[in-house]
Each structure stands twice: as C-alpha cells, then as structure tokens.
Design an enzyme around this catalytic site. Sequence first.
Site, PDB file in Angstrom:
ATOM      1  N   ASP A 103       0.847  -1.200   0.000  1.00 29.99           N
ATOM      2  CA  ASP A 103       0.000   0.000   0.000  1.00 29.99           C
ATOM      3  C   ASP A 103       0.879   1.244   0.000  1.00 29.99           C
ATOM      4  OD1 ASP A 103      -2.185  -1.654   0.205  1.00 29.99           O
ATOM      5  OD2 ASP A 103      -2.346  -1.436   2.387  1.00 29.99           O
TER       6      ASP A 103
HETATM    7  N1  URA Z   1      -1.335  -5.877   3.942  1.00 25.96           N
HETATM    8  C1  URA Z   1      -1.826  -4.618   3.914  1.00 25.96           C
HETATM    9  O1  URA Z   1      -2.856  -4.333   4.478  1.00 25.96           O
HETATM   10  N2  URA Z   1      -1.118  -3.685   3.239  1.00 25.96           N
HETATM   11  C2  URA Z   1       0.064  -3.957   2.614  1.00 25.96           C
HETATM   12  O2  URA Z   1       0.667  -3.044   2.038  1.00 25.96           O
HETATM   13  C3  URA Z   1       0.545  -5.257   2.669  1.00 25.96           C
HETATM   14  C4  URA Z   1      -0.169  -6.205   3.333  1.00 25.96           C
END
Ligand code: URA
Length: 231
Positions: A103
């Site tokens: 993310d």
């Molecule tokens: N899980 C999440 O919620 N975000 C990420 O970036 C990776 C795993």
Amino acid sequence: MMRLDKYLADSGIFSRSEAGRAVRSGRIAVNGAAVRDPSAKVDELTAAVTVDGQAVRWTKYKYIMLNKPADYVSTTDDDPKSVMKLLPPEFTRLGMFPCGRLDIDTVGFLLVTNDGPTAHELLSPKHHREKTYGFECLPLTMEMKKRLESGVELSDFTSKPCTVQLDDATHGRITVTEGKYHQIKRMFHAVGSEITYLERLTFAGLTLDKKLARGEWRELTEEEINVLLGK
Ligand code: URA
C-alpha cells in the site's frame, strides 16, 4: 550469442545508444581484448566483459530489493510517485516491475524484477511463500491475537492461519502466506484493532537488508536469488 551493445544494455548499466558509444570509445573489453564494434557477437553465457576494467555480467533476469518509502505507489504506470522512479530508468526499459503491491503507506521490502514466471509463482497463493510484517496498531488483546492467528472471516475470504508475535499491546510482527488486497489492515480491523504502521520485513525467505535506508535498493546476491528460485 548476442550483440555486444545489447549485452551491455541488458545488464542494466547503459541504454542501447549509450552502450554503442561506450563500445566505440574503447571502454569495453571482451575476454581481455578491447572491442570497438557494438554489433560484435558475444557469448552471453561465457564471455568475460568489462567496462573501464570493471566486470559486468549478463543475466537474463534482474532482481532488486527495494526498501520502499511511504508515499510511493507499487506500479509501473508513469507516475512521479511510482516506486520505479526510485530506480535507474534502465530498469523500466528492461521491463522490470514490482512483484506484488505494498500500500502507499506501507514501507519495506519490495522485490522488483523482470522475471515474470518467478513473480507469478511467488505471488501465487498455492506456493505459500511467507511474508513477515512489523506493525504498530491500536491495542490488541490476547483474544484478538488468537483470532488473527486462527484466521479471520473477511467479506470476500477467510484468512489462513498465521503467526503473530507481540512485543507489547501495540507493536509486533505478523507472518502470513497470502497477499490479498489490504490484507493485514483488513484482518486487524476485523478483530477490532487498526494498523497504524506497516513495514514488510521479509519476503519469500529473504530479509530486508538493514543497511538499505528507505528509498534505497540493491541487487539480490546470487545466494538470495537461489533462495527466491528455490534452488
Ligand atoms: N497488507 C496490507 O494491508 N497492506 C500492505 O501493504 C501489505 C499487506
């Protein structure tokens, strides 16, 4: 066998035209002898090629460990905030891409490669490759930790059993074998907590190099590539 200028461009150090200029200016030696013809054929599997006396090695695929900073997007789209902008432009030209997504606010280990088949395998849920994330969150009770570990029902799937190690109620590490969209954040939300910080520490048997600051990268070592490829 391949052209010398392509060999150099594939190695990721020059664009094709820069490679041509470097060869013509006598900076390149093949098996100890200077070669000034960019179209000269080299055996990519056995040739010893140097640029200004430094060895370069052709490999079919490149593998980069990037320590992703916050505010960068895991995409190959031509976006000023793409993680690819943290890498030399040659890497985009070589068809490299982030293997999976973190993310925008998640930091840490992101593999960037042009090895499509391996990336596909690494991301396939069938292969159960582990990923460990360090986290900060709103307080977790032992009961919530147990629920995370045994699998949480989400709107579209139930997470597989995983392990959670807590340093205290708001800090710890979670190891999962899946990589669904916003998975960790959604799992914590589902048990009544919230993730406030997420950093990927390991990916498919490899550990983020502590020497890399956020935004820095390095090529994987041969040993790390072997771990990745399961050799
Ligand atoms: N899980 C999440 O919620 N975000 C990420 O970036 C990776 C795993």
